[in-house]
Enzyme design. Structure first.
Site, mmCIF file in Angstrom:
data_model
loop_
_atom_site.group_PDB
_atom_site.id
_atom_site.type_symbol
_atom_site.label_atom_id
_atom_site.label_comp_id
_atom_site.label_asym_id
_atom_site.label_seq_id
_atom_site.Cartn_x
_atom_site.Cartn_y
_atom_site.Cartn_z
ATOM 1 N N ASP A 25 0.858 -1.180 0.000
ATOM 2 C CA ASP A 25 0.000 0.000 0.000
ATOM 3 C C ASP A 25 0.901 1.240 0.000
ATOM 4 O O ASP A 25 2.115 1.143 0.235
ATOM 5 C CB ASP A 25 -0.883 -0.043 1.256
ATOM 6 C CG ASP A 25 -1.657 1.236 1.480
ATOM 7 O OD1 ASP A 25 -2.288 1.724 0.525
ATOM 8 O OD2 ASP A 25 -1.625 1.754 2.615
ATOM 9 N N ASP A 27 -0.256 5.180 1.068
ATOM 10 C CA ASP A 27 -0.496 6.091 2.199
ATOM 11 C C ASP A 27 -0.642 5.319 3.505
ATOM 12 O O ASP A 27 -1.397 4.347 3.593
ATOM 13 C CB ASP A 27 -1.746 6.937 1.933
ATOM 14 C CG ASP A 27 -1.516 7.937 0.814
ATOM 15 O OD1 ASP A 27 -0.779 8.906 1.045
ATOM 16 O OD2 ASP A 27 -2.052 7.731 -0.293
ATOM 17 N N THR A 59 -2.563 1.026 -4.329
ATOM 18 C CA THR A 59 -2.934 2.251 -3.623
ATOM 19 C C THR A 59 -4.335 2.737 -3.952
ATOM 20 O O THR A 59 -4.893 2.392 -4.999
ATOM 21 C CB THR A 59 -1.915 3.365 -3.971
ATOM 22 O OG1 THR A 59 -2.308 4.585 -3.357
ATOM 23 C CG2 THR A 59 -1.847 3.577 -5.483
ATOM 24 N N GLY A 60 -4.867 3.544 -3.064
ATOM 25 C CA GLY A 60 -6.139 4.202 -3.331
ATOM 26 C C GLY A 60 -5.967 5.407 -4.229
ATOM 27 O O GLY A 60 -6.940 5.948 -4.761
ATOM 28 N N LYS A 231 -8.480 -4.135 -4.181
ATOM 29 C CA LYS A 231 -7.055 -4.440 -4.283
ATOM 30 C C LYS A 231 -6.795 -5.937 -4.374
ATOM 31 O O LYS A 231 -5.923 -6.378 -5.140
ATOM 32 C CB LYS A 231 -6.299 -3.858 -3.082
ATOM 33 C CG LYS A 231 -6.210 -2.343 -3.061
ATOM 34 C CD LYS A 231 -5.341 -1.863 -1.903
ATOM 35 C CE LYS A 231 -5.253 -0.350 -1.847
ATOM 36 N NZ LYS A 231 -4.353 0.126 -0.770
ATOM 37 N N ASP A 254 -2.146 -1.034 5.875
ATOM 38 C CA ASP A 254 -2.445 -0.437 7.182
ATOM 39 C C ASP A 254 -3.918 -0.174 7.445
ATOM 40 O O ASP A 254 -4.301 0.099 8.579
ATOM 41 C CB ASP A 254 -1.705 0.906 7.320
ATOM 42 C CG ASP A 254 -2.359 2.002 6.501
ATOM 43 O OD1 ASP A 254 -2.490 1.837 5.269
ATOM 44 O OD2 ASP A 254 -2.756 3.019 7.091
ATOM 45 N N ASN A 257 -9.088 -0.479 3.319
ATOM 46 C CA ASN A 257 -9.078 -0.705 1.865
ATOM 47 C C ASN A 257 -7.983 -1.682 1.447
ATOM 48 O O ASN A 257 -7.882 -2.027 0.273
ATOM 49 C CB ASN A 257 -8.945 0.619 1.104
ATOM 50 C CG ASN A 257 -7.650 1.347 1.406
ATOM 51 O OD1 ASN A 257 -7.081 1.227 2.485
ATOM 52 N ND2 ASN A 257 -7.172 2.125 0.459
#
Length: 308
Positions: A25, A27, A59-60, A231, A254, A257
């Protein structure tokens, strides 16, 4: 929960498998609380790649926002963008996309509007907001939520940087983007500190009729995408195309998502700053994103396998 000292038992112990792919991931994981990619994390990723291990960032963020810190760190790798709504090659080419339909977006728009919830849209042309002031405040609130004592000036500078670097663009209306046949809407990112409104919105959006995936990457947000834009689904597709089994994959994350990819991976690693529920579903816990937790996890793996 296993301690990282036991990592070798999973990777190269009796019956273990050799990892071929690391998914991380961004962020709260790969970047620190200032949204910058630490040098130690970059070095660890490059070392893994040199050791023959594929690395993919999941990642988002959209591609525009995700690629910048990677380029600055000298990292070239595929990216699973917008929570799995888009898969990009290391050259930036779109391998696969799972956008929201216009109907789905209009339903999301109606529900969030009825609850007065601010939101941004992520598209194939970048991220957009109709409220510049709110867009700035969202980043400031996220920084404050990390518990770090950044000054108001520092937080505002970080928030302003999204606009300055083209990571988000202000528009008066989303209508032109929605109606443009050449633009795909990949995700709606909603923010509110009103817990009741947020829960009401989540409950309404989770209606099976809408065929949506609802997750979060921070305590005050909702990440809304197509049901198949996750994801974990994207990571499975990516691994399968590379001839890699999910048992040969390590995922690091973390927040909520990240759940689908953490559950899908053979080895799941939670950041030290991860939500408690995320730590509970993972095999291992590494250090925080401000302590180069990604580097710690990758270097531990390299020491136990490649370095043998």
């Amino acid at each position: 929960m296993k301690d990282f000292d036991n990592l070798s038992l999973t990777v190269i112990g009796s019956g273990g498998v050799k990892l071929k792919l690391i998914a991380t991931d961004m962020d709260g994981t790969l970047v620190d609380h200032m949204r910058e990619l630490p040098g130690e994390n970059a070095k660890a990723i490059l070392a893994a790649q040199e050791g023959g291990i594929l690395v993919v960032v999941a990642t988002g963020r959209d591609y525009t926002e995700a690629i910048k810190p990677l380029k600055e760190a000298g990292i070239r790798c595929p990216i699973i963008c917008v929570n799995g709504a888009e898969i990009r090659s290391e050259e930036g080419e779109i391998i696969d996309s799972t956008p929201l339909s216009t109907k789905q977006f209009r339903e999301i728009e109606t529900i969030l509007g009825s609850l007065d919830i601010y939101y941004e849209i992520y598209t194939t042309k970048g991220a957009f907001t109709k409220d510049r002031k709110q867009a700035l405040q969202v980043v400031i609130d996220v920084i404050e939520s990390t518990g770090f004592d950044a000054s108001e000036k520092e937080a505002l500078q970080i928030a302003e940087r999204r606009f300055q670097q083209g990571e988000i663009t202000y528009v008066e209306s989303f209508d032109n983007l929605v109606e443009d046949q050449n633009v795909e809407i990949l995700k709606v990112l909603a923010f509110t500190k009103d817990e009741k409104a947020r829960l009401d919105g989540k409950n309404k959006l989770e209606n099976p009729f809408y065929e949506l995936s609802i997750s979060s990457s921070a305590s005050d947000n909702l990440e809304i995408s197509s049901r198949n834009a996750q994801k974990g689904i994207a990571l499975k597709m990516f691994a399968e195309n590379k001839g890699i089994s999910m048992e040969e994959v390590m995922a690091i994350g973390d927040n909520f998502n990240d759940v689908s990819m953490l559950k899908a991976a053979g080895i799941s690693v939670a950041m030290g700053n991860a939500e408690p529920e995320i730590k509970d579903i993972c095999s291992y816990i590494t250090k925080t994103n401000d302590e180069n937790g990604v580097a710690f996890a990758i270097n531990k793996f390299l020491k136990e396998t490649v370095g043998k």
